[in-house]
Design an enzyme around this catalytic site. Sequence first.
Site, PDB file in Angstrom:
ATOM      1  N   ALA A   1       0.867  -1.180   0.000  1.00  0.00           N
ATOM      2  CA  ALA A   1       0.000   0.000   0.000  1.00  0.00           C
ATOM      3  C   ALA A   1       0.899   1.222   0.000  1.00  0.00           C
ATOM      4  O   ALA A   1       2.056   1.150   0.424  1.00  0.00           O
ATOM      5  CB  ALA A   1      -0.878  -0.013   1.244  1.00  0.00           C
TER       6      ALA A   1
ATOM      7  N   GLY B   1       0.682  -4.984   0.932  1.00  0.00           N
ATOM      8  CA  GLY B   1      -0.526  -5.071   0.108  1.00  0.00           C
ATOM      9  C   GLY B   1      -0.285  -5.685  -1.253  1.00  0.00           C
ATOM     10  O   GLY B   1      -1.232  -6.129  -1.909  1.00  0.00           O
TER      11      GLY B   1
ATOM     12  N   GLU C   1      -0.398  -9.377  -0.577  1.00  0.00           N
ATOM     13  CA  GLU C   1      -1.821  -9.665  -0.329  1.00  0.00           C
ATOM     14  C   GLU C   1      -2.616  -9.691  -1.633  1.00  0.00           C
ATOM     15  O   GLU C   1      -3.534 -10.500  -1.788  1.00  0.00           O
ATOM     16  CB  GLU C   1      -2.387  -8.611   0.637  1.00  0.00           C
ATOM     17  CG  GLU C   1      -1.777  -8.737   2.031  1.00  0.00           C
ATOM     18  CD  GLU C   1      -2.093  -7.547   2.918  1.00  0.00           C
ATOM     19  OE1 GLU C   1      -1.675  -6.415   2.574  1.00  0.00           O
ATOM     20  OE2 GLU C   1      -2.753  -7.732   3.950  1.00  0.00           O
TER      21      GLU C   1
ATOM     22  N   GLU D   1       4.809  -5.121   7.308  1.00  0.00           N
ATOM     23  CA  GLU D   1       4.065  -4.043   7.974  1.00  0.00           C
ATOM     24  C   GLU D   1       4.549  -3.762   9.391  1.00  0.00           C
ATOM     25  O   GLU D   1       4.458  -2.633   9.874  1.00  0.00           O
ATOM     26  CB  GLU D   1       2.558  -4.375   8.000  1.00  0.00           C
ATOM     27  CG  GLU D   1       1.871  -4.219   6.647  1.00  0.00           C
ATOM     28  CD  GLU D   1       1.930  -5.466   5.777  1.00  0.00           C
ATOM     29  OE1 GLU D   1       2.697  -6.391   6.089  1.00  0.00           O
ATOM     30  OE2 GLU D   1       1.202  -5.507   4.774  1.00  0.00           O
TER      31      GLU D   1
HETATM   32  N1  CAA Z   1       4.605   3.203  -0.656  1.00  0.00           N
HETATM   33  C1  CAA Z   1       4.996   4.367  -1.201  1.00  0.00           C
HETATM   34  N2  CAA Z   1       6.135   4.527  -1.885  1.00  0.00           N
HETATM   35  C2  CAA Z   1       6.920   3.458  -2.023  1.00  0.00           C
HETATM   36  C3  CAA Z   1       6.590   2.196  -1.478  1.00  0.00           C
HETATM   37  C4  CAA Z   1       5.358   2.091  -0.777  1.00  0.00           C
HETATM   38  N3  CAA Z   1       4.922   0.934  -0.278  1.00  0.00           N
HETATM   39  N4  CAA Z   1       7.580   1.331  -1.756  1.00  0.00           N
HETATM   40  C5  CAA Z   1       8.501   2.013  -2.466  1.00  0.00           C
HETATM   41  N5  CAA Z   1       8.096   3.299  -2.635  1.00  0.00           N
HETATM   42  C6  CAA Z   1       8.800   4.372  -3.327  1.00  0.00           C
HETATM   43  C7  CAA Z   1       9.977   4.905  -2.507  1.00  0.00           C
HETATM   44  O1  CAA Z   1       9.538   5.815  -1.543  1.00  0.00           O
HETATM   45  C8  CAA Z   1      10.816   5.529  -3.600  1.00  0.00           C
HETATM   46  O2  CAA Z   1      10.239   6.747  -3.941  1.00  0.00           O
HETATM   47  P1  CAA Z   1      11.177   8.094  -4.026  1.00  0.00           P
HETATM   48  O3  CAA Z   1      12.135   7.808  -5.148  1.00  0.00           O
HETATM   49  O4  CAA Z   1      10.202   9.174  -4.322  1.00  0.00           O
HETATM   50  O5  CAA Z   1      11.848   8.209  -2.705  1.00  0.00           O
HETATM   51  C9  CAA Z   1      10.609   4.586  -4.781  1.00  0.00           C
HETATM   52  O6  CAA Z   1       9.401   3.864  -4.506  1.00  0.00           O
HETATM   53  C10 CAA Z   1      11.708   3.565  -4.945  1.00  0.00           C
HETATM   54  O7  CAA Z   1      11.855   2.908  -3.710  1.00  0.00           O
HETATM   55  P2  CAA Z   1      13.277   2.749  -2.971  1.00  0.00           P
HETATM   56  O8  CAA Z   1      14.191   3.889  -3.322  1.00  0.00           O
HETATM   57  O9  CAA Z   1      13.021   2.500  -1.531  1.00  0.00           O
HETATM   58  O10 CAA Z   1      13.818   1.431  -3.703  1.00  0.00           O
HETATM   59  P3  CAA Z   1      14.810   0.350  -3.110  1.00  0.00           P
HETATM   60  O11 CAA Z   1      15.162  -0.538  -4.247  1.00  0.00           O
HETATM   61  O12 CAA Z   1      15.899   0.989  -2.360  1.00  0.00           O
HETATM   62  O13 CAA Z   1      13.925  -0.478  -2.039  1.00  0.00           O
HETATM   63  C11 CAA Z   1      11.976  -1.653  -1.258  1.00  0.00           C
HETATM   64  C12 CAA Z   1      12.840  -1.243  -2.481  1.00  0.00           C
HETATM   65  C13 CAA Z   1      12.756  -2.609  -0.384  1.00  0.00           C
HETATM   66  C14 CAA Z   1      10.721  -2.347  -1.820  1.00  0.00           C
HETATM   67  C15 CAA Z   1      11.585  -0.396  -0.465  1.00  0.00           C
HETATM   68  O14 CAA Z   1      11.079   0.598  -1.361  1.00  0.00           O
HETATM   69  C16 CAA Z   1      10.582  -0.642   0.607  1.00  0.00           C
HETATM   70  O15 CAA Z   1      10.884  -1.160   1.654  1.00  0.00           O
HETATM   71  N6  CAA Z   1       9.295  -0.253   0.346  1.00  0.00           N
HETATM   72  C17 CAA Z   1       8.243  -0.382   1.321  1.00  0.00           C
HETATM   73  C18 CAA Z   1       7.743  -1.822   1.408  1.00  0.00           C
HETATM   74  C19 CAA Z   1       6.660  -1.933   2.463  1.00  0.00           C
HETATM   75  O16 CAA Z   1       6.851  -1.650   3.608  1.00  0.00           O
HETATM   76  N7  CAA Z   1       5.439  -2.377   2.036  1.00  0.00           N
HETATM   77  C20 CAA Z   1       4.323  -2.497   2.900  1.00  0.00           C
HETATM   78  C21 CAA Z   1       3.494  -1.241   2.870  1.00  0.00           C
HETATM   79  S1  CAA Z   1       2.253  -1.201   4.107  1.00  0.00           S
HETATM   80  C22 CAA Z   1       1.011  -2.139   3.509  1.00  0.00           C
HETATM   81  O17 CAA Z   1       1.062  -2.680   2.425  1.00  0.00           O
HETATM   82  C23 CAA Z   1      -0.152  -2.265   4.448  1.00  0.00           C
HETATM   83  C24 CAA Z   1      -1.220  -3.193   3.989  1.00  0.00           C
HETATM   84  O18 CAA Z   1      -1.133  -4.394   4.131  1.00  0.00           O
HETATM   85  C25 CAA Z   1      -2.468  -2.645   3.493  1.00  0.00           C
END
Ligand code: CAA
Length: 257
Positions: free
Chosen positions: A67, A112, A115, A135
């Site tokens: 998400a 998400g 999921e 999460e």
């Molecule tokens: N939401 C919003 N933006 C996201 C994102 C997310 N889930 N995942 C990645 N992005 C964005 C980053 O912020 C970044 O944007 P900017 O360039 O503007 O800063 C861009 O995508 C590229 O990401 P990274 O620079 O972080 O890329 P990376 O290769 O270094 O890392 C990654 C990749 C490990 C996937 C890392 O981006 C990450 O950890 N993302 C979050 C993953 C996460 O926590 N997902 C769960 C979300 S909560 C959820 O999903 C709740 C639910 O069940 C409903």
Amino acid sequence: MDTTIILVQEEDGIVNLTINRPKALNAINSAVMSGLNDWFSEGYKSVNGLKGVIITGSGEKAFVAGADIKGFSTLTAEEGSQLSKFGQDTYFKIENFHVPVIAAVNGYALGGGCELAMACHLRVAAENALFGQPEVNLGLIPGYGGTQRLPQLIGKAKAMELTLTGDTIGAVEALQLGLVNHIVPLESLLEKCISILKKTSRKGPISISKAIRAINASYDPSVNGYEVEYKTFGELLDSDECREGVAAFIEKRKPNF
Ligand code: CAA
């Protein structure tokens, strides 16, 4: 539905829905979730002879990285619950869709995104696929059905471990755990999904949709899945589709469904 944020391509009744936010690793914001909800509620009706659906992410790095976290900081408890419930309702539409839906997992499938893949009927992973429910790193739990579908697919012990540690697993471990159906090279991902959907599309369409319903019933505490099965079995036996399938077997020809 915003068709720039979810790209829709159709060929011979097989629809490819591509979540198109590659700069945000295809994170699901409200436009993506509404788009999915719209397509699985109404949008699909414009496709003649729909045979199957593939969901994938834009680019080579991510299926869906979760998400959209950037929208979380201003939400109240009530708004957070509504976001979660709308996501769950959308994913139920996918899970109960009448033709097979396959997740073509081309990279990160986190939160998400994992999921979403689990709500699909089948998951085909590219070799670079990575799965996880991270999460807890954010002080959250999965909100789009992950606490329920992950144990259904891989068992309670591993689901508990992945969810509590936030660890990410690769395609090989996901296959060993039963989280995915196949692993293929990235360049063959869509081809593999299409070949599965071509196979299912040669079967009886009503029996395909009823099989999806009956299997899903085994995870629905409000219904008796065995009752769903025997009633459906009887209905199908007394259907034109089954009469054609049985006649074709006896006459040693292919059925004309
Ligand atoms: N939401 C919003 N933006 C996201 C994102 C997310 N889930 N995942 C990645 N992005 C964005 C980053 O912020 C970044 O944007 P900017 O360039 O503007 O800063 C861009 O995508 C590229 O990401 P990274 O620079 O972080 O890329 P990376 O290769 O270094 O890392 C990654 C990749 C490990 C996937 C890392 O981006 C990450 O950890 N993302 C979050 C993953 C996460 O926590 N997902 C769960 C979300 S909560 C959820 O999903 C709740 C639910 O069940 C409903």
